[in-house]
Write an enzyme that holds these catalytic residues in place. Structure first.
Site, short mmCIF file in Angstrom:
data_model
loop_
_atom_site.label_atom_id
_atom_site.label_comp_id
_atom_site.label_asym_id
_atom_site.label_seq_id
_atom_site.Cartn_x
_atom_site.Cartn_y
_atom_site.Cartn_z
CE LYS A 61 -3.68 -2.33 2.65
NZ LYS A 61 -2.92 -3.56 3.01
CG PHE A 62 4.38 1.34 -2.38
CD1 PHE A 62 5.13 0.96 -1.28
CD2 PHE A 62 4.52 0.62 -3.55
CE1 PHE A 62 6.00 -0.12 -1.34
CE2 PHE A 62 5.38 -0.46 -3.63
CZ PHE A 62 6.12 -0.84 -2.52
NE ARG A 188 -12.41 -13.90 7.96
CZ ARG A 188 -11.52 -13.08 7.43
NH1 ARG A 188 -11.34 -13.05 6.12
NH2 ARG A 188 -10.81 -12.27 8.20
#
Length: 245
Positions: A61-62, A188
């Site tokens: 996540k730069f 999930r």
């Protein structure tokens, strides 16, 4: 073709991550390396996963000034990763710089067996964020509204896709077209705990909503037989969607 789920390697060290990878099959899944694991084990861990034949999503996540992010993207490409991401909140100039840095690389620059540049996607709103959380940061919009705004910006910057909640996938798919990747964490299997992600869906629900890539962690990595857990999820997808997705 069996849907290649992205398995999140959320481990505190390299040894257990590699041990888990050795119990999976690169023909059936991709792997995600995030901040904790990368900080603990570094680039060598990524190289080891690539050497095992896995396509790796480097989830760092730069988010920095454009030149710094561009340099980081070039360095990530040098590891042979399949996909990497930046924060869309960094703005147009930052995302343009990241994309241009990758586009400037000659074929094969990342790794000998990775002739194409890595995919570049943007993070929109973290799946742990509620409307109240956004309000505390000065964002008055709902998570869905902010996701749409940032996704449109990433699309305008010619990125390959975004990370988003599966609950936003249908709207993004309608707004941004069929060729824009929607990478969805917070996935999930039915009956699994939601843990620390608030906006969750099952794999089948997410794919029906328009997601292209599913990120699943603990239901696979915490299973006694990770490969069997992965296969069960893939079988459920095929059974409910009527084909290998």
């Amino acid at each position: 073709m069996t849907h290649k789920i992205i398995v999140a390697l959320d481990f505190p060290a390299g040894a257990p991550a590699l041990a888990l990878a050795d119990r999976l099959d690169p023909a059936r899944c991709r792997l995600k390396v995030g901040k904790e694991l990368f900080t603990a084990a570094g680039p060598d861990l990524v190289r080891a996963l690539v050497a095992r034949g896995f396509e790796v999503f480097l989830d760092l996540k730069f988010h920095d000034i454009p030149n710094t992010v561009a340099a980081a993207c070039r360095a990530a490409a040098g590891l042979g990763v399949w996909m990497l991401n930046v924060h869309a909140a960094g703005g147009r100039r930052m995302m343009d710089a990241a994309r241009e840095a990758l586009e400037s690389l000659p074929p094969g620059d990342g790794a000998a067996d990775t002739p194409q540049r890595p995919l570049l996607i943007a993070v929109t709103v973290l799946t742990s964020m509620s409307a109240g959380d956004l309000a505390e940061t000065g964002v008055a919009d709902t998570p869905a509204e902010q996701v749409m705004r940032l996704a449109r910006l990433a699309h305008a910057c010619a990125l390959d896709g975004v990370v988003c909640s599966a609950q936003e996938a249908a709207g993004l798919r309608a707004a941004l077209g069929a060729d824009f990747r929607l990478v969805t964490p917070g996935i999930r299997p039915a009956g699994a705990a939601a843990a620390d992600q608030r906006r969750v869906m099952t794999p089948v629900e997410a794919l029906r909503a328009g997601a292209t890539d599913l990120v699943i962690g603990r239901p696979i990595t915490g299973a006694g037989d990770p490969l069997a857990a992965l296969a069960a999820i893939q079988a459920d997808i095929e059974e409910n969607l009527g084909r290998a997705f």
